[in-house]
Scaffold this motif. Structure first.
Motif, PDB file in Angstrom:
ATOM      1  N   LEU A  43       7.513   7.453   2.564  1.00  0.00           N
ATOM      2  CA  LEU A  43       8.419   8.595   2.449  1.00  0.00           C
ATOM      3  C   LEU A  43       9.000   8.974   3.808  1.00  0.00           C
ATOM      4  N   GLN A  44       8.155   8.996   4.836  1.00  0.00           N
ATOM      5  CA  GLN A  44       8.637   9.369   6.170  1.00  0.00           C
ATOM      6  C   GLN A  44       9.556   8.308   6.761  1.00  0.00           C
ATOM      7  N   LYS A  45       9.528   7.113   6.191  1.00  0.00           N
ATOM      8  CA  LYS A  45      10.465   6.066   6.597  1.00  0.00           C
ATOM      9  C   LYS A  45      11.767   6.136   5.787  1.00  0.00           C
ATOM     10  N   GLY A  46      11.876   7.151   4.916  1.00  0.00           N
ATOM     11  CA  GLY A  46      13.105   7.358   4.154  1.00  0.00           C
ATOM     12  C   GLY A  46      13.269   6.475   2.935  1.00  0.00           C
ATOM     13  N   THR A  47      12.167   5.878   2.466  1.00  0.00           N
ATOM     14  CA  THR A  47      12.222   5.031   1.271  1.00  0.00           C
ATOM     15  C   THR A  47      11.591   5.759   0.088  1.00  0.00           C
ATOM     16  N   ALA A  48      11.784   5.220  -1.097  1.00  0.00           N
ATOM     17  CA  ALA A  48      11.152   5.774  -2.300  1.00  0.00           C
ATOM     18  C   ALA A  48      10.011   4.856  -2.712  1.00  0.00           C
ATOM     19  N   PRO A  49       8.758   5.268  -2.494  1.00  0.00           N
ATOM     20  CA  PRO A  49       7.627   4.432  -2.874  1.00  0.00           C
ATOM     21  C   PRO A  49       7.411   4.420  -4.387  1.00  0.00           C
ATOM     22  N   LEU A  50       6.897   3.288  -4.892  1.00  0.00           N
ATOM     23  CA  LEU A  50       6.665   3.122  -6.325  1.00  0.00           C
ATOM     24  C   LEU A  50       5.196   2.764  -6.569  1.00  0.00           C
ATOM     25  N   PRO A  51       4.273   3.693  -6.309  1.00  0.00           N
ATOM     26  CA  PRO A  51       2.857   3.384  -6.520  1.00  0.00           C
ATOM     27  C   PRO A  51       2.540   3.175  -7.991  1.00  0.00           C
ATOM     28  N   LYS A  52       1.553   2.308  -8.240  1.00  0.00           N
ATOM     29  CA  LYS A  52       1.144   2.000  -9.614  1.00  0.00           C
ATOM     30  C   LYS A  52      -0.347   2.255  -9.759  1.00  0.00           C
ATOM     31  N   SER A  53      -0.747   2.828 -10.881  1.00  0.00           N
ATOM     32  CA  SER A  53      -2.161   2.974 -11.203  1.00  0.00           C
ATOM     33  C   SER A  53      -2.283   3.172 -12.713  1.00  0.00           C
ATOM     34  N   THR A  54      -3.447   2.830 -13.229  1.00  0.00           N
ATOM     35  CA  THR A  54      -3.720   3.086 -14.646  1.00  0.00           C
ATOM     36  C   THR A  54      -4.792   4.174 -14.797  1.00  0.00           C
ATOM     37  N   HIS A  55      -5.201   4.774 -13.668  1.00  0.00           N
ATOM     38  CA  HIS A  55      -6.245   5.809 -13.674  1.00  0.00           C
ATOM     39  C   HIS A  55      -5.615   7.176 -13.391  1.00  0.00           C
ATOM     40  N   GLU A  56      -5.835   8.130 -14.274  1.00  0.00           N
ATOM     41  CA  GLU A  56      -5.140   9.411 -14.144  1.00  0.00           C
ATOM     42  C   GLU A  56      -5.436  10.112 -12.832  1.00  0.00           C
ATOM     43  N   MET A  99       2.270   7.946  13.174  1.00  0.00           N
ATOM     44  CA  MET A  99       3.225   6.993  12.580  1.00  0.00           C
ATOM     45  C   MET A  99       3.342   5.753  13.470  1.00  0.00           C
ATOM     46  N   LEU A 100       3.346   5.953  14.789  1.00  0.00           N
ATOM     47  CA  LEU A 100       3.421   4.815  15.718  1.00  0.00           C
ATOM     48  C   LEU A 100       2.180   3.932  15.599  1.00  0.00           C
ATOM     49  N   ILE A 101       1.024   4.559  15.411  1.00  0.00           N
ATOM     50  CA  ILE A 101      -0.207   3.784  15.220  1.00  0.00           C
ATOM     51  C   ILE A 101      -0.099   2.957  13.941  1.00  0.00           C
ATOM     52  N   LEU A 102       0.397   3.571  12.878  1.00  0.00           N
ATOM     53  CA  LEU A 102       0.567   2.848  11.605  1.00  0.00           C
ATOM     54  C   LEU A 102       1.607   1.743  11.746  1.00  0.00           C
ATOM     55  N   ASP A 103       2.646   2.008  12.535  1.00  0.00           N
ATOM     56  CA  ASP A 103       3.667   0.976  12.786  1.00  0.00           C
ATOM     57  C   ASP A 103       3.051  -0.258  13.451  1.00  0.00           C
ATOM     58  N   SER A 104       1.983  -0.056  14.209  1.00  0.00           N
ATOM     59  CA  SER A 104       1.394  -1.155  14.974  1.00  0.00           C
ATOM     60  C   SER A 104       0.420  -1.998  14.150  1.00  0.00           C
ATOM     61  N   VAL A 105       0.111  -1.537  12.926  1.00  0.00           N
ATOM     62  CA  VAL A 105      -0.794  -2.308  12.055  1.00  0.00           C
ATOM     63  C   VAL A 105      -0.146  -3.657  11.762  1.00  0.00           C
ATOM     64  N   LYS A 106      -0.880  -4.716  11.951  1.00  0.00           N
ATOM     65  CA  LYS A 106      -0.356  -6.066  11.710  1.00  0.00           C
ATOM     66  C   LYS A 106      -0.684  -6.514  10.300  1.00  0.00           C
ATOM     67  N   TYR A 118       7.500  -3.137   0.633  1.00  0.00           N
ATOM     68  CA  TYR A 118       7.498  -2.396   1.897  1.00  0.00           C
ATOM     69  C   TYR A 118       6.234  -1.567   1.964  1.00  0.00           C
ATOM     70  N   TYR A 119       5.478  -1.777   3.025  1.00  0.00           N
ATOM     71  CA  TYR A 119       4.240  -1.030   3.203  1.00  0.00           C
ATOM     72  C   TYR A 119       3.794  -1.158   4.657  1.00  0.00           C
ATOM     73  N   ILE A 120       2.781  -0.403   5.016  1.00  0.00           N
ATOM     74  CA  ILE A 120       2.251  -0.458   6.379  1.00  0.00           C
ATOM     75  C   ILE A 120       1.856  -1.898   6.693  1.00  0.00           C
ATOM     76  N   GLY A 121       2.402  -2.433   7.778  1.00  0.00           N
ATOM     77  CA  GLY A 121       2.122  -3.817   8.147  1.00  0.00           C
ATOM     78  C   GLY A 121       3.219  -4.788   7.752  1.00  0.00           C
ATOM     79  N   LEU A 122       4.128  -4.343   6.898  1.00  0.00           N
ATOM     80  CA  LEU A 122       5.286  -5.174   6.502  1.00  0.00           C
ATOM     81  C   LEU A 122       6.534  -4.327   6.706  1.00  0.00           C
ATOM     82  N   ASP A 123       7.130  -4.425   7.890  1.00  0.00           N
ATOM     83  CA  ASP A 123       8.177  -3.444   8.214  1.00  0.00           C
ATOM     84  C   ASP A 123       9.564  -3.777   7.663  1.00  0.00           C
ATOM     85  N   GLN A 124       9.853  -5.074   7.404  1.00  0.00           N
ATOM     86  CA  GLN A 124      11.156  -5.452   6.824  1.00  0.00           C
ATOM     87  C   GLN A 124      12.330  -4.849   7.601  1.00  0.00           C
TER      88      GLN A 124
END
Length: 272
Positions: free
Chosen positions: A231-244, A262-269, A174-180
């Protein structure tokens, strides 16, 4: 209170930290160990792994070596996607616990409704069998919450209709552009909490012009916009990185994206 210290509450009352640290594609050994140690040092209390990631041993060691009491850290692992039997699920769970060296798990998920090598295959009977094994482990107190991952509404209904416990969580891309939307609406209908893996679109969103334009407006990074959006969509994001530095930045999301943005981000394809 900072978002990194806030929780969602699952349908069974278990508290799940709002931001998790994802370990998909982090190599076992020093890389996984050091990444998890950095995450814990910088405030994460929600660590996501899976047998399929082949890094459970390093993740478990970092958690044990962190000095943070086990009960303060929410740990998720997953049943490999090809295991579709009751006995196989019990055996795999025991293998996961041996690798992590824990005596309980906070959340255990069926990694996918089909084997990754056969995406889309109908495995209704096998999913029910595996989930019933998880119900047994849950009732025995070996798992605090159980759920599914990558399950569509049809796959969710199969579990609900044939099992006793409605899944507590569905972890999906789930991310911007993939609304599920259909899956999220179905989860909300049944009080199944949604976790968002790959909130940065596996990195592909970081150079998106619209996202960067909004990031500049709020004086934050594109990654921070992506995480805050989830977060504003009420989900728990699980970002990953190996850089502190990025691990820290991914927790610094104590700002509010306006409803207009948020509406602009919702419109991202999903054209990336």
């Amino acid at each position: 209170m900072k978002v990194i210290n806030e929780y969602y509450t699952l349908s069974n009352g278990v508290k799940l930290p709002k931001i998790g640290f994802g370990t998909w594609q982090i190599k076992d050994g020093d890389e996984a160990y050091e990444s998890v140690m950095m995450a814990l040092k910088n405030g994460y209390r929600h660590i996501d792994t899976a047998e399929g990631y082949q890094n459970e041993a390093s993740v478990g060691k970092a958690i044990r070596d962190s000095g943070i009491p086990r009960h303060e850290i929410f740990v998720t692992s997953k049943l490999e996607s090809h295991i579709k039997s009751y006995e196989g699920a019990i055996e795999a769970f025991n293998k996961t616990m041996q690798a992590l060296e824990f005596d309980y798990l906070d959340l255990f998920l069926i990694h996918a409704p089909w084997p990754w090598s056969e995406i889309g295959k109908e495995c209704h009977e096998g999913n029910v069998a595996a989930y019933k094994a998880m119900e047994k482990l849950y009732k025995e107190g070996k798992i605090r919450a159980i759920g599914i991952s990558n399950f569509s509404p049809v796959d969710i209904d199969n579990i609900i209709n044939h099992c006793e416990i409605v899944p507590h969580v569905n972890q999906i891309a789930y991310y911007i552009g993939l609304d599920q939307k259909a899956t999220i609406d179905h989860c909300n209908k049944h009080n199944i909490f949604v976790e968002a893996y790959s909130p940065l679109g596996t990195g592909r969103l970081l150079n998106h012009p619209t996202i960067n334009e909004i990031a500049d407006k709020y004086d934050v990074s594109a990654a921070q916009i992506c995480i805050r959006y989830c977060l504003q969509k009420g989900t728990a994001p699980l970002p990953k990185s190996t850089h502190e530095g990025r691990i820290i930045m991914n927790t610094q999301v104590d700002f509010e994206i306006s409803s207009e943005d948020m509406l602009i981000l919702d419109s991202v394809k999903k054209d990336f």
